[in-house]
Scaffold this active site. Structure first.
Site, PDB file in Angstrom:
ATOM      1  N   SER A  46      -4.962  14.232   3.814  1.00  0.00           N
ATOM      2  CA  SER A  46      -3.643  13.808   4.299  1.00  0.00           C
ATOM      3  C   SER A  46      -2.705  15.014   4.202  1.00  0.00           C
ATOM      4  O   SER A  46      -2.523  15.571   3.107  1.00  0.00           O
ATOM      5  CB  SER A  46      -3.125  12.647   3.441  1.00  0.00           C
ATOM      6  N   ASP A  69       2.835   6.622   5.209  1.00  0.00           N
ATOM      7  CA  ASP A  69       2.004   5.423   5.404  1.00  0.00           C
ATOM      8  C   ASP A  69       0.535   5.712   5.077  1.00  0.00           C
ATOM      9  O   ASP A  69      -0.185   4.857   4.547  1.00  0.00           O
ATOM     10  CB  ASP A  69       2.133   4.920   6.843  1.00  0.00           C
ATOM     11  N   GLU A  70       0.077   6.931   5.432  1.00  0.00           N
ATOM     12  CA  GLU A  70      -1.276   7.333   5.035  1.00  0.00           C
ATOM     13  C   GLU A  70      -1.426   7.280   3.516  1.00  0.00           C
ATOM     14  O   GLU A  70      -2.435   6.795   2.989  1.00  0.00           O
ATOM     15  CB  GLU A  70      -1.566   8.770   5.502  1.00  0.00           C
ATOM     16  N   LEU A  71      -0.412   7.781   2.831  1.00  0.00           N
ATOM     17  CA  LEU A  71      -0.451   7.799   1.371  1.00  0.00           C
ATOM     18  C   LEU A  71      -0.557   6.383   0.804  1.00  0.00           C
ATOM     19  O   LEU A  71      -1.315   6.135  -0.142  1.00  0.00           O
ATOM     20  CB  LEU A  71       0.792   8.501   0.825  1.00  0.00           C
ATOM     21  N   ILE A 104      -4.090   5.263   1.264  1.00  0.00           N
ATOM     22  CA  ILE A 104      -4.992   5.960   0.337  1.00  0.00           C
ATOM     23  C   ILE A 104      -4.953   5.309  -1.045  1.00  0.00           C
ATOM     24  O   ILE A 104      -5.991   5.045  -1.661  1.00  0.00           O
ATOM     25  CB  ILE A 104      -4.610   7.458   0.249  1.00  0.00           C
TER      26      ILE A 104
END
Length: 997
Positions: A19, A86-88, A91
């Site tokens: 990311s 949002d990726e975080l 994850i």
């Protein structure tokens, strides 16, 4: 937090997902990052591969979920992208839900700014949040705070970016190497083992714990240890699996040097430093005392190994776990390891699955191999090692080849299996090896006390030696005190015995070798036992001195595995038996008596089954060591010897001694006799009276028609079987038998009445007698009576008052039975009055009124009036009010349609299934009407009653469907009418409809 097992069971498409904010790192740091990972063979998700036109966010979400490790590259503009944030979130969700590993790299940004969202990083974050809701802001802020606290590589701490990238790639490789693998997926039973051991490990506790995995060789201890290592390694700072400890005894090293070498090996492995050298035994404590480590010490066989590698808990940091796998339970006691997981044998179903995995590459057998599969599983004794090795050898083989392997397995053990199992035998001292061999060949499954008496020597502490075998998992003692050795270990023992030089061999088991020794009188003093299967030999003539040179012979067993009716051994009447014999087992002994010079003073067991003996020996022998005397099937035996000196005899078997007419008065001296078998002694008519054997608990006298007098051998007796005897009455003295639990007098036709019974009685069987009356006083006060069987008592007209303890009353085919005493005190019993055709209406009412009876059955065709919900056929619908529960009583009318088999109707099953108005399952009940042997089954229409309870009823209609099935598929019954009575929460409306399915 996700369990490690959930991550172990997943399939990961990518090793790493990264990311990042593209403009900060894509063309610089990230490109070098990808190159290094590619060189190291680590696959990364590449967002440039996403096809045009595909929505990018779902694709990235999927990629995150399919990656084993996520690396978050935190740069100064990372928080300027809602996409990155949002990726975080995704994850961290995968970390919690699936055990994904999360790593961080701080590229030009301070971890404190990430945690607190301050500095340039904080400005970018605030700008991103300006157009977002407060809820989104809070989620992102919490995620950044969490990830900022994950220790990661910080670019400012490195002078060389390339070296930092190499270090990150190396760390990722190490994490992937300890990532739970798929090696153990599908391994039968492994998950249950891991679950139980994890509960012992108590991983959330910060104490240092040592846990043992124990069990016999080949049971799967090492496999379980490796699976644990794979599963749990990512929860510890450092881990290692130390294998082959059994072989870690370098020649030329003293104890101190050995311990140094072991510590060097452990530190080299756990710290990943090849060739570590230490100069004192405090090295492990110095290096590991502040580290949370996970160490598995596999196949430990010497306490010195534990002293070297894990002597004290304070050698390791908080939360450390040390697992020891071993066969030696005594070693664990010596080291003070109290938390032990004992690996038991798999169930029958699991054992078959293990075999099939290797033989067929599937979890079940192929068509036509089911029986063969079971045979192999049984021969392997359900030992996983045996199942794996033999299963692999059978892969791709046809049925004929399977049958060949099965025949071979009965006598020969596979070399790979023996190599593993033989290690335990070879670790024993000479006396222990001798004990192992004698158990393997003569005494497997025998009573422990008997074996001790057989093997006891002045210079041998048999109890101590047995404990050594138990602690090394070579034998175990069953709950009934029997010594048990695994079948494959038995074969190991046999083959170890056969590998000895012929002149040193202690036990002879090869039939051809035994013939050669006996015919040529070449036995030696080394021989302690002979196990002689005469099935496959030609005729052999033995001289009278064939056994004389075997002065130490203690165990002689002559038998046939295949009975063909031929005697292939010609023995002289004056053959000399060695005086030290403790076991003499000779099936079908051909002579009329034992030799005149036979000496029995050392005999512990004399087994002359199916012999031609007419008597054993004249006069009196010293029999103080004798524990078992078996003369079963000796048709010609006319008399027993004087047993006055057999004061330690525990078992006497005289079954099928057809010519034996009486027992000697000396039987009164058998005060340790526990059980006596005299079934089918057809001539027996005289037994001693006024004797009281203090230990006798069980007497079998089935099929002794000449015996008229009730035997009174002991007031301590517990079980008495007098089936088909000539006994005419039960004496009043039986009330003194205060321990008597069971009397079986079935088939004793001369018995007309019974007036006295002991209060301890639990089971009484009077079936097939001509009994006409049972006294009220002798039954109703038996408050422990559980089973009463009166089948085919064709002259019995009435039943007395019964005790409330009764659970099973079987009065099938009592053709004259008319009356049942009220009240019938069997609130939870089973009442079987099948084919009692004269049972009166009053007696039927007494049975019906037993509202809580488990089930009842009697002849009849009219439904009782209290069953107000009824219908023709086998189904019934009732309108009800919703309720937490309903108790109900059901009645079905059974009509026989076709009876092909007149005898042996063993079982009829009635099934009741209850559904709601929409067909959804509510409850069920199964009733099994057990019929005794030789029953003719249900011959006319019968009413069957049973109770049931329905819980959590939340509907306004209940549908009852009844089905019936017979044990014999040729028989055909139907349910022609059914009815239900609600016992609680009576519904307001009556039944609506009914019919047949």
């Amino acid at each position: 937090m996700a369990s490690s097992s959930s991550s172990a069971s997943r399939t990961w498409r990518y090793r790493v997902f990264t990311s990042f904010h593209g403009s900060d790192v894509r063309t610089s740091f990230l490109s070098h990052f990808r190159k290094q990972f590619n060189n190291n063979g680590i696959t990364m998700f590449d967002d440039q591969r996403i096809l045009r036109g595909e929505t990018i966010s779902p694709a990235l979400t999927q990629a995150i979920r399919e990656s084993r490790i996520s690396i978050v590259l935190l740069s100064k503009n990372y928080a300027s992208s809602g996409w990155c944030l949002d990726e975080l979130l995704e994850i961290l969700k995968c970390k919690d839900d699936m055990g994904q590993i999360v790593m961080t790299v701080f590229y030009g940004v301070d971890p404190s700014d990430v945690r607190k969202q301050t500095g340039e990083f904080g400005i970018a974050f605030n700008e991103t949040c300006a157009c977002r809701t407060e809820e989104e802001r809070q989620k992102w802020s919490q995620a950044l705070n969490y990830v900022g606290n994950i220790a990661g590589e910080h670019l400012l701490n490195w002078d060389n970016e390339a070296k930092m990238i190499e270090k990150i790639a190396r760390d990722v490789s190490e994490k992937l190497n300890v990532t739970p693998c798929r090696d153990f997926d599908g391994m039968v039973g492994i998950e249950a083992h891991l679950r139980k051991i994890q509960s012992l490990l108590d991983l959330d506790n910060d104490e240092v714990k040592m846990v043992a995995i124990s069990g016999p060789a080949g049971i799967g201890k090492s496999t379980i240890g490796r699976a644990l290592h794979s599963l749990l390694s990512n929860r510890f700072h450092h881990t290692c699996f130390v294998d082959n400890l059994r072989g870690s005894h370098p020649i030329g090293l003293d104890e101190y040097g050995l311990k140094l070498r072991l510590q060097e090996q452990l530190l080299s492995k756990i710290l990943n430093q090849d060739g570590s050298r230490i100069c004192h035994l405090g090295a492990i404590k110095e290096r590991l005392c502040d580290m949370k480590v996970f160490i598995i010490l596999d196949d430990v066989n010497d306490v010195k190994q534990l002293e070297a590698l894990a002597n004290e808990s304070n050698w390791f940091g908080p939360g450390s776990r040390i697992i020891v796998t071993t066969e030696n339970k005594e070693l664990l006691k010596q080291h003070g390891i109290n938390n032990t997981y004992y690996v038991g044998f798999p169930s029958d179903e699991e054992a078959i699955k293990i075999l099939c995995r290797y033989a067929f590459r599937q979890s079940s057998s192929r068509h036509g191999f089911k029986k063969l599969t079971r045979s192999v599983t049984e021969l392997c004794g359900k030992l996983p090692l045996g199942l794996r090795v033999v299963g692999s050898s059978l892969h791709g083989k046809n049925e004929e080849e399977w049958e060949y392997v099965i025949r071979r397995l009965e006598t020969i053990i596979d070399r790979d299996i023996e190599q593993v199992l033989r290690v335990g035998y070879e670790s024993l001292h000479e006396n222990e090896q001798s004990l192992f061999l004698h158990i393997a060949i003569f005494f497997n499954y025998e009573d422990g006390d008997l074996v001790k008496a057989m093997l006891a020597e002045n210079d041998l502490d048999i109890e101590h030696e047995l404990n050594i075998l138990v602690n090394k998992s070579l034998i175990y003692i069953s709950t009934d005190g029997r010594i048990r050795m695994h079948k494959l270990l038995q074969l190991v023992g046999r083959q170890a015995n056969q590998r000895e030089e012929p002149w040193k061999r202690r036990i002879l088991i090869d039939a051809q070798e035994i013939c050669h020794v006996l015919e040529n009188d070449i036995g030696t003093g080394a021989v302690s036992g002979i196990l002689f299967d005469t099935s496959g030999i030609n005729e052999v003539s033995i001289s009278n001195k064939a056994l004389r040179r075997m002065c130490n012979l203690r165990f002689l067993s002559v038998y046939k595995t295949k009975h063909d009716g031929y005697n292939r051994m010609d023995i002289p009447e004056d053959m000399e038996f060695p005086p030290r014999l403790r076991l003499l087992h000779w099936d079908a002994y051909p002579s009329k008596c034992l030799p005149l010079k036979f000496r029995a003073e050392n005999l512990v067991e004399l087994d002359m089954k199916d012999s031609r003996l007419e008597y054993l020996w004249p006069g009196t022998q010293l029999l103080t060591k004798l524990k078992k005397l078996n003369l079963e099937g000796s048709y010609n035996l006319k008399e027993l010897p004087d047993l006055s000196n057999a004061t330690n005899l525990e078992m006497l078997d005289l079954s099928v001694c057809l010519a034996l007419a009486e027992l000697p008065s000396s039987i009164k001296n058998l005060h340790k006799l526990d059980v006596i078998y005299m079934d089918l002694c057809e001539s027996l008519h005289m037994i001693p009276t006024n004797i009281n054997l203090a230990s006798l608990e069980t007497m079998y006298m089935t099929g002794c028609p000449q015996l008229k007098t009730f035997p009174a051998f002991s007031t301590k007796i517990k079980r008495l079987y007098l089936v088909r005897t000539g006994v005419e009455e039960v004496p009043a003295s039986i009330t003194h038998c205060s321990r008597l639990l069971k009397i079986d007098l079935s088939g004793s036709r001369n018995l007309k009445s019974i007036t006295h019974l002991p209060s301890s009685l639990q089971t009484l069987d009077l079936s097939s007698t001509d009994i006409e009356m049972i006294a009220d006083s002798c039954i109703k006060d038996l408050q422990r009576l559980d089973h009463l069987r009166l089948c085919r008592c064709r002259k019995l007209k009435s039943l007395p008052e019964l005790p409330a303890s009764l659970r099973l009353l079987t009065a099938e085919d009592c053709e004259s039975l008319e009356r049942v005493t009220y009240p019938l005190n069997t609130p939870t019993g089973q009442l079987n009055f099948t084919n009692c055709l004269k049972l009166g209406e009053e007696a039927q009412r007494v049975i019906i009124q037993q509202s809580l009876v488990k089930h009842a059955c009697f002849p009849g065709s009219v439904m009782p009036s209290e069953f107000n919900h009824r219908a023709r056929g086998n189904s019934l619908k009732i309108l009800v009010k919703s309720s937490a529960s309903f108790a109900f009583k059901a009645c079905v009318l059974i009509s026989p349609r076709q009876l092909q088999c007149e005898r042996n109707q063993r079982r009829v099953k009635i099934r009741c299934r209850v559904t709601d108005g929409r067909g959804r399952f509510v409850g069920s009940k199964v009733v099994s009407l057990e019929h005794p042997n030789h029953s003719t089954g249900i011959r006319t229409k019968h009413l069957c009653f049973f109770n049931g309870v329905l819980t959590e009823v939340s509907c306004d209609a209940l549908c009852f469907v009844f089905k019936i099935s017979a044990y014999n598929p040729l028989d055909n019954y139907e349910i022609s009418e059914c009815a239900v009575q609600i016992l609680t929460n009576e519904p307001e409306r009556r039944s609506c409809d009914g019919g047949s399915e």
